[in-house]
Design a protein around this motif. Structure first.
Motif, PDB file in Angstrom:
ATOM      1  N   GLN A  38      -6.177  -1.233   0.485  1.00  0.00           N
ATOM      2  CA  GLN A  38      -7.476  -0.522  -0.072  1.00  0.00           C
ATOM      3  C   GLN A  38      -7.178  -0.207  -1.705  1.00  0.00           C
ATOM      4  O   GLN A  38      -6.232   0.478  -1.854  1.00  0.00           O
ATOM      5  CB  GLN A  38      -7.737   0.806   0.633  1.00  0.00           C
ATOM      6  CG  GLN A  38      -8.289   0.778   1.958  1.00  0.00           C
ATOM      7  CD  GLN A  38      -9.354   0.092   2.297  1.00  0.00           C
ATOM      8  OE1 GLN A  38     -10.326   0.403   1.367  1.00  0.00           O
ATOM      9  NE2 GLN A  38      -9.530  -0.613   3.287  1.00  0.00           N
TER      10      GLN A  38
ATOM     11  N   ASP B  29     -11.631   2.953  -5.256  1.00  0.00           N
ATOM     12  CA  ASP B  29     -12.944   2.361  -5.690  1.00  0.00           C
ATOM     13  C   ASP B  29     -13.097   2.177  -7.385  1.00  0.00           C
ATOM     14  O   ASP B  29     -12.641   3.055  -7.989  1.00  0.00           O
ATOM     15  CB  ASP B  29     -13.893   3.355  -5.532  1.00  0.00           C
ATOM     16  CG  ASP B  29     -14.440   3.379  -3.970  1.00  0.00           C
ATOM     17  OD1 ASP B  29     -14.126   2.396  -3.612  1.00  0.00           O
ATOM     18  OD2 ASP B  29     -14.932   4.156  -3.444  1.00  0.00           O
TER      19      ASP B  29
ATOM     20  N   GLN C 195       0.920  -1.178  -0.152  1.00  0.00           N
ATOM     21  CA  GLN C 195      -0.142  -0.008   0.007  1.00  0.00           C
ATOM     22  C   GLN C 195       0.819   1.187  -0.016  1.00  0.00           C
ATOM     23  O   GLN C 195       1.583   1.451   0.812  1.00  0.00           O
ATOM     24  CB  GLN C 195      -0.925   0.184   1.270  1.00  0.00           C
ATOM     25  CG  GLN C 195      -1.841   0.902   1.399  1.00  0.00           C
ATOM     26  CD  GLN C 195      -3.386   0.741   0.486  1.00  0.00           C
ATOM     27  OE1 GLN C 195      -3.481  -0.577   0.291  1.00  0.00           O
ATOM     28  NE2 GLN C 195      -3.647   1.766  -0.538  1.00  0.00           N
TER      29      GLN C 195
ATOM     30  N   ASP D 101      -8.321  -5.464   5.720  1.00  0.00           N
ATOM     31  CA  ASP D 101      -8.808  -4.333   5.500  1.00  0.00           C
ATOM     32  C   ASP D 101      -7.468  -3.187   5.513  1.00  0.00           C
ATOM     33  O   ASP D 101      -7.911  -1.974   5.181  1.00  0.00           O
ATOM     34  CB  ASP D 101      -9.724  -3.712   6.840  1.00  0.00           C
ATOM     35  CG  ASP D 101     -10.687  -4.522   6.830  1.00  0.00           C
ATOM     36  OD1 ASP D 101     -11.456  -5.193   5.640  1.00  0.00           O
ATOM     37  OD2 ASP D 101     -11.408  -4.657   7.927  1.00  0.00           O
ATOM     38  N   LYS D 102      -6.287  -3.808   5.919  1.00  0.00           N
ATOM     39  CA  LYS D 102      -5.262  -2.860   6.078  1.00  0.00           C
ATOM     40  C   LYS D 102      -4.949  -2.186   4.476  1.00  0.00           C
ATOM     41  O   LYS D 102      -4.184  -1.229   4.265  1.00  0.00           O
ATOM     42  CB  LYS D 102      -3.974  -3.408   6.478  1.00  0.00           C
ATOM     43  CG  LYS D 102      -3.984  -3.754   7.849  1.00  0.00           C
ATOM     44  CD  LYS D 102      -2.477  -4.081   8.268  1.00  0.00           C
ATOM     45  CE  LYS D 102      -2.133  -5.522   7.525  1.00  0.00           C
ATOM     46  NZ  LYS D 102      -0.785  -6.131   7.998  1.00  0.00           N
TER      47      LYS D 102
END
Ligand code: BGC
Length: 498
Positions: free
Chosen positions: A166, A169, A116, A163-164
């Motif tokens: 992302q 969208d 990330q 969840d760490k």
């Protein structure tokens, strides 16, 4: 009485004679032992002589490397150095953001990673990685099996994202694929395998587009992911190095295999007829493992190793330098010493005949043994080649052999780096006083102190004051670097540019 005296005299005479024979045998054994020891010492001295890489020779090698670089850039097939175009025309800046995956295939293990990226301020916010070993039958099986195996492991890894991490969208997940073998690329995300190295041999993959193979295997797994970039591990190391230091222009891998990549001005690549990139630069994957020169100190052991390898005549420089081969060169030397000088006693340990029984990490630990009795060497000889009792003299000689082979490798690698730095000259844009920064990764460089010190010292000696340089250890370029290049070549960046 007389009888008794005669019997005693006879017994004494026999005893004297027996002890005389024993003394004579012992003396002979000693003489013989000394002769064997002398022969072993002679063999070590001979090895040292044939492996010698004095400064003059290293300078000739550096010049030869530079000449070959020009030849490989001038014309496709113009040199044994392939000087491959990578289509990487921009390196990470530090601004990269989002979730990117990487797949790193280049040795007996492969790794899957997700990173990330948090932009200039936050850099690498989260990172997860998993290492999976490739079953030996898959390394020499079919392309379908190899990519099927990789894609299924990748799919399992993606399923554990959590969840760490992302993904932006509505965006598809993207992957940087580090494939550390010679590949002829036709774009940033396509390329055909030229040949295998490092013990892989999968016939039907040669000539195939490895991205297409991987994509098909991912589709079969129902994995919705796009390969944004196909890169070599040297290119990943360059990207990873540049992410933290703007002056990194050269990257070198000294691990199982060896290779280098660097940033070249597009106008210096006559064989490239495409559009000039906006940056005016292109990363070149040299594939220097295939370098060969009459100045290389090649011994009978190297020749035998090459002849018996999966790729005879190829990757000669790599076979003198890299971690995959160093242990086996040492094994070959010890075998000859066992046969001709009874280094390990009057029988030759059968395990010493088994190819690749000694690995470079064994060499490294024997080499770094500082115990007064060389206990680590004794333990390694026992564990790897079944020598139960080794004498101190023998252990010392084993260390000497490791030393000669390791130092030669480090010196030859230094000569190669010097050649690349000479080709590039000083860096006028460097923030660091025109210094060129060389990012190096790979287990040999990272874990073998003798190798690393010798390389740095030789590089300074070969270059003298000519080109200012600095060497850094770039950790995990082939993983994080791939994710960074995927980020800088993401399909979504182009939407922004339109
Ligand atoms: C491969 C290169 C790779 C190097 C280091 C060599 O055997 O040909 O592509 O960069 O190993 O992993």
């Amino acid at each position: 009485m007389i009888k008794t005296t005669m019997a005693v005299a006879a017994t004494t005479a026999v005893a004297v004679a027996v002890s005389g024979v024993m003394w004579y045998q012992k003396l002979n054994r000693k003489k013989d032992g000394n002769a064997k020891l002398a022969r072993a010492e002679e063999m070590v001295a001979e090895l040292e002589r044939t492996c010698a890489s004095p400064l003059e020779r290293l300078r000739q090698l550096a010049d030869a490397m530079e000449v070959e670089m020009h030849a490989g850039l001038a014309l496709e097939g113009g040199s044994r150095l392939k000087m491959l175009l990578t289509y990487v025309d921009s390196l990470p800046t530090g601004d990269e953001e989002g979730l990117f995956y990487a797949l790193d295939l280049g040795g007996t293990n492969f790794r899957v990673l997700r990173v990330q990226l948090g932009g200039r301020e936050n850099r690498i916010v989260n990172k997860d990685a998993k290492e999976i070993s490739i079953p030996p039958h898959i390394m020499v099986g079919s392309s379908g099996e190899l990519f099927g195996f990789i894609a299924s492991e990748l799919a399992k890894f993606v399923a554990t994202e959590g969840d760490k991490f992302q993904v932006f969208d509505g965006r598809q997940r993207e992957l940087g694929f580090t494939f550390s073998f010679p590949v002829r690329q036709s774009s940033i995300a396509s390329g055909t395998l030229i040949k295998w190295t490092k013990g892989f041999s999968i016939e039907d993959a040669v000539g195939a587009d490895v991205v297409a193979e991987l994509t098909a295997a991912m589709d079969k797994q129902g994995l919705d992911m796009r390969v944004a970039a196909l890169i070599n591990d040297t290119v990943g190391t360059l990207a990873g190095g540049r992410y933290y230091d703007e002056d990194v222009t050269v990257a070198v891998i000294l691990g199982t295999g060896t290779n280098a990549a660097y940033v070249e001005r597009a106008s210096n690549i006559p064989k490239w007829h495409g559009l000039l990139p906006k940056s005016g630069e292109m990363v070149i994957n040299m594939e220097w493992g295939n370098f060969k020169s009459s100045h290389l100190p090649i011994t009978e052991f190297d020749r035998a190793l090459d002849e018996e390898s999966l790729n005879p005549g190829e990757q000669i420089y790599e076979k003198l330098i890299s971690g995959m081969y160093l242990g086996d060169i040492v094994r070959r030397v010890l075998l000859k010493m066992a046969e001709e000088a009874e280094l390990f006693g009057d029988t030759v340990p059968s395990k010493l005949r088994a190819p690749f029984i000694l690995r470079s990490h064994d060499i490294s630990s024997m080499h770094h043994d500082i115990s007064p009795d060389l206990e680590v060497v004794a333990a390694k000889l026992k564990e790897n080649i079944g020598v139960i009792d080794s004498t101190f003299e023998t252990r010392k000689m084993v260390v000497q052999v490791c030393d000669i082979i390791t130092r030669r490798a480090a010196q030859l690698a230094a000569a190669g780096i010097a050649g690349v730095l000479k080709k590039l000259g000083m860096d006028p844009s460097s923030k660091n006083n025109h210094k060129r920064v060389v990012a190096i990764d790979g287990a040999l460089f990272e874990h073998n102190r003798v190798f690393r010190n010798c390389l740095e010292r030789s590089l300074s000696q070969v270059l003298g004051e000519e080109i200012p340089f600095e060497v850094t250890h770039a950790n995990d370029g082939s993983g994080v670097g791939a994710a960074l290049i995927a980020a800088s070549h993401s399909q979504y960046n182009r939407i922004g540019e339109l």
